[in-house]
Design a protein around this motif. Structure first.
Motif, mmCIF file in Angstrom:
data_model
loop_
_atom_site.group_PDB
_atom_site.id
_atom_site.type_symbol
_atom_site.label_atom_id
_atom_site.label_comp_id
_atom_site.label_asym_id
_atom_site.label_seq_id
_atom_site.Cartn_x
_atom_site.Cartn_y
_atom_site.Cartn_z
ATOM 1 N N VAL A 109 0.888 -1.162 0.000
ATOM 2 C CA VAL A 109 0.000 0.000 0.000
ATOM 3 C C VAL A 109 0.922 1.207 0.000
ATOM 4 O O VAL A 109 1.591 1.485 0.986
ATOM 5 C CB VAL A 109 -0.908 0.001 1.246
ATOM 6 N N ARG A 110 0.995 1.875 -1.143
ATOM 7 C CA ARG A 110 2.022 2.900 -1.307
ATOM 8 C C ARG A 110 1.421 4.282 -1.108
ATOM 9 O O ARG A 110 0.534 4.692 -1.842
ATOM 10 C CB ARG A 110 2.686 2.741 -2.668
ATOM 11 N N LEU A 111 1.916 4.981 -0.107
ATOM 12 C CA LEU A 111 1.412 6.312 0.215
ATOM 13 C C LEU A 111 2.460 7.349 -0.166
ATOM 14 O O LEU A 111 3.640 7.155 0.087
ATOM 15 C CB LEU A 111 1.117 6.415 1.718
ATOM 16 N N PRO A 112 2.009 8.457 -0.773
ATOM 17 C CA PRO A 112 2.998 9.425 -1.271
ATOM 18 C C PRO A 112 3.567 10.333 -0.183
ATOM 19 O O PRO A 112 2.868 10.693 0.769
ATOM 20 C CB PRO A 112 2.190 10.252 -2.276
ATOM 21 N N LEU A 113 4.831 10.675 -0.341
ATOM 22 C CA LEU A 113 5.448 11.765 0.409
ATOM 23 C C LEU A 113 5.463 12.936 -0.576
ATOM 24 O O LEU A 113 6.082 12.834 -1.631
ATOM 25 C CB LEU A 113 6.885 11.402 0.803
ATOM 26 N N PRO A 120 6.296 16.318 -2.524
ATOM 27 C CA PRO A 120 7.353 17.304 -2.642
ATOM 28 C C PRO A 120 6.810 18.699 -2.316
ATOM 29 O O PRO A 120 5.613 18.908 -2.474
ATOM 30 C CB PRO A 120 7.767 17.209 -4.118
ATOM 31 N N PRO A 121 7.612 19.651 -1.876
ATOM 32 C CA PRO A 121 9.057 19.519 -1.703
ATOM 33 C C PRO A 121 9.480 19.039 -0.303
ATOM 34 O O PRO A 121 10.640 18.728 -0.109
ATOM 35 C CB PRO A 121 9.545 20.960 -1.919
ATOM 36 N N ALA A 122 8.529 18.951 0.656
ATOM 37 C CA ALA A 122 8.957 18.629 2.036
ATOM 38 C C ALA A 122 9.094 17.124 2.258
ATOM 39 O O ALA A 122 9.861 16.675 3.093
ATOM 40 C CB ALA A 122 7.980 19.226 3.043
ATOM 41 N N TYR A 123 8.303 16.345 1.527
ATOM 42 C CA TYR A 123 8.368 14.878 1.618
ATOM 43 C C TYR A 123 8.150 14.352 3.036
ATOM 44 O O TYR A 123 8.823 13.429 3.489
ATOM 45 C CB TYR A 123 9.714 14.348 1.075
ATOM 46 N N ARG A 124 7.208 14.982 3.753
ATOM 47 C CA ARG A 124 6.919 14.499 5.108
ATOM 48 C C ARG A 124 5.837 13.420 5.042
ATOM 49 O O ARG A 124 5.036 13.386 4.111
ATOM 50 C CB ARG A 124 6.423 15.653 5.994
ATOM 51 N N ILE A 125 5.809 12.562 6.055
ATOM 52 C CA ILE A 125 4.752 11.551 6.126
ATOM 53 C C ILE A 125 3.452 12.224 6.564
ATOM 54 O O ILE A 125 3.438 12.983 7.537
ATOM 55 C CB ILE A 125 5.138 10.428 7.110
ATOM 56 N N ASP A 126 2.392 11.946 5.825
ATOM 57 C CA ASP A 126 1.065 12.453 6.193
ATOM 58 C C ASP A 126 0.427 11.386 7.088
ATOM 59 O O ASP A 126 -0.164 10.413 6.605
ATOM 60 C CB ASP A 126 0.261 12.682 4.903
ATOM 61 N N TRP A 127 0.550 11.589 8.393
ATOM 62 C CA TRP A 127 0.128 10.536 9.332
ATOM 63 C C TRP A 127 -1.375 10.321 9.336
ATOM 64 O O TRP A 127 -1.855 9.224 9.607
ATOM 65 C CB TRP A 127 0.654 10.829 10.740
#
Ligand code: PMP
Ligand code: GLN
Length: 384
Positions: free
Chosen positions: A138-142, A144-151
């Motif tokens: 299950v691929r969740l996007p990070l 750009p540009p911060a590439y943080r995890i969206d919890w």
């Protein structure tokens, strides 16, 4: 002749981008800032220690979990760096590269239909391991540009079938690092949903600007359900030695070793003994590493400041992501090929690390190179 029945179990998988780009760099004589490996050697004392063990007759199988002195050196390091007390006997396993540890951890845990959360862009070895175990990535996007995890998105994606979450900090290819808050949220979600965590920490010592590496091993609740994986290859500038390790609670380690003993059984004895000796004799190597790589990042970035690439300085790893949108409209694979062929610098296109690539124009440059190599590459890139 009867035709062979052959249905690939990994039909989507081609040759890894690292091999493709390094080959292309060699063909065109380009400066190779694609695949991550240094163009300098590991410490002389480390090579001497390995040679001494090789010449001393330590050339037969080591124990399946790795030679004890190296497991002890890992346990000592983990205590020193993260305050975690782990048993070298039951909680540390030496593996032929972090790749093998990750493969074994996933294979040991994931059953058909189990869902495994991966974050895109994701290092390319995770998904095939999940697929071969008949799990569901299950691929969740990070973003750009911060590439943080969206919890919140992670929480919304969890189902009763979610079994595992794979995190990677410092992160390849984006060069971002997870914060203490990220780990607190991960711990909370993992505990609430009874998830197992694979934490790919191969760049644990490559963290810049005074930041602190947030290992899962710092947090007992998280460590209790995690495989923490690292690589001597990155830490000691010897990627070709393919030696890594996994730290996990005894119950998880037992499962990992059940697989490991039939995938490779063991790594290479004199290399393990040499690493153990060097780690004991040179603890300063780890302390000096962040400054060593931060200086390389700064040399590269300073020389790239004159270019039309846009970038946020990497916070960790030896990779620098760069947005080439001001230079070209080409998709990143084509841009990377063009850059290699026409400009003489090889980079990694970032879209290959996604299931669904965003509409963005990024390539990854590797800065674990001699300063002259970095300056020569940046001079070519700044001319665009
Ligand atoms: N994970 C990440 C994020 C990496 O960049 C690498 C390096 N290739 C690995 C795992 C594999 O490490 P090793 O070479 O020790 O197998
Ligand atoms: N980890 C390295 C990178 O990201 C390469 C690993 C490999 O070649 N398989 O560049």
């Amino acid at each position: 002749m009867k035709p062979l029945r052959l249905d690939s179990k990994l039909p989507q998988v081609g040759t890894t981008i690292f091999t493709v780009m390094s080959q292309m760099a060699a063909e065109h004589g380009a400066i190779n800032l694609s695949q991550g490996f240094p163009d300098y050697d590991g410490p002389a004392a480390l090579k001497e220690a390995v040679k001494r063990h090789l010449d001393g007759g330590f050339n037969q199988y080591p124990p399946m979990a790795g030679v004890l002195p190296l497991r002890e050196a890992v346990a000592a390091k983990v205590l020193d760096c993260y305050g975690a007390r782990v048993s070298p006997e039951t909680e540390v396993t030496i593996t032929p590269g972090a790749t093998e540890a990750i493969y074994c951890a996933i294979t040991a845990i994931v059953r058909p239909g189990d869902e495994v959360i991966l974050f895109d862009p994701a290092y390319d070895s995770y998904e095939p391991a999940v697929t071969l175990a008949q799990g569901k990535p299950v691929r969740l996007p990070l973003a750009p540009p911060a590439y943080r995890i969206d919890w919140q998105r992670v929480a919304d994606s969890l189902t009763p079938r979610t079994r595992m979450i794979v995190v990677n900090s410092p992160h390849n290819p984006t060069g971002t690092v997870m914060s203490a808050e990220d780990l607190a949220t991960l711990a909370e979600l993992a505990e609430r949903h009874d998830l197992i965590v694979v934490s790919d920490e191969v760049y644990e010592h490559l963290v810049f600007d005074g930041r602190r590496h947030e290992s899962v091993l710092r947090y007992p609740a998280l460590a209790a359900r995690s495989f923490a994986v690292s690589s001597f290859g990155k830490t000691y500038h010897v990627t070709g030695w393919k030696t890594g390790y996994c730290v996990a609670p005894a119950a998880l380690t037992t499962e990992l070793r059940r697989v490991h003993q039939f995938v490779t059984f063991v790594g290479i004895t004199p290399i393990q003994l040499g690493l153990a000796e060097f780690m004991r004799a040179h603890p300063e190597h780890l302390r000096e590493l962040p400054a060593f790589y931060q200086a390389k990042r700064d040399v590269f970035n300073a020389a790239m400041a004159a270019s039309r690439f846009r970038f946020v300085p990497s916070a960790g790893t030896y990779f620098q992501l760069a947005d080439y949108g001001a230079i070209s409209d080409l998709p990143d694979r084509e841009f990377a090929a063009w850059l290699t062929r026409e400009v003489g610098v090889a980079a990694i296109p970032v879209s290959v690390f996604y299931e669904t690539p965003p509409d963005a124009r990024y390539v990854r440059f590797c800065f674990c190179k001699n300063d002259d190599t970095l300056r020569a590459a940046a001079a070519k890139l700044a001319a665009l």
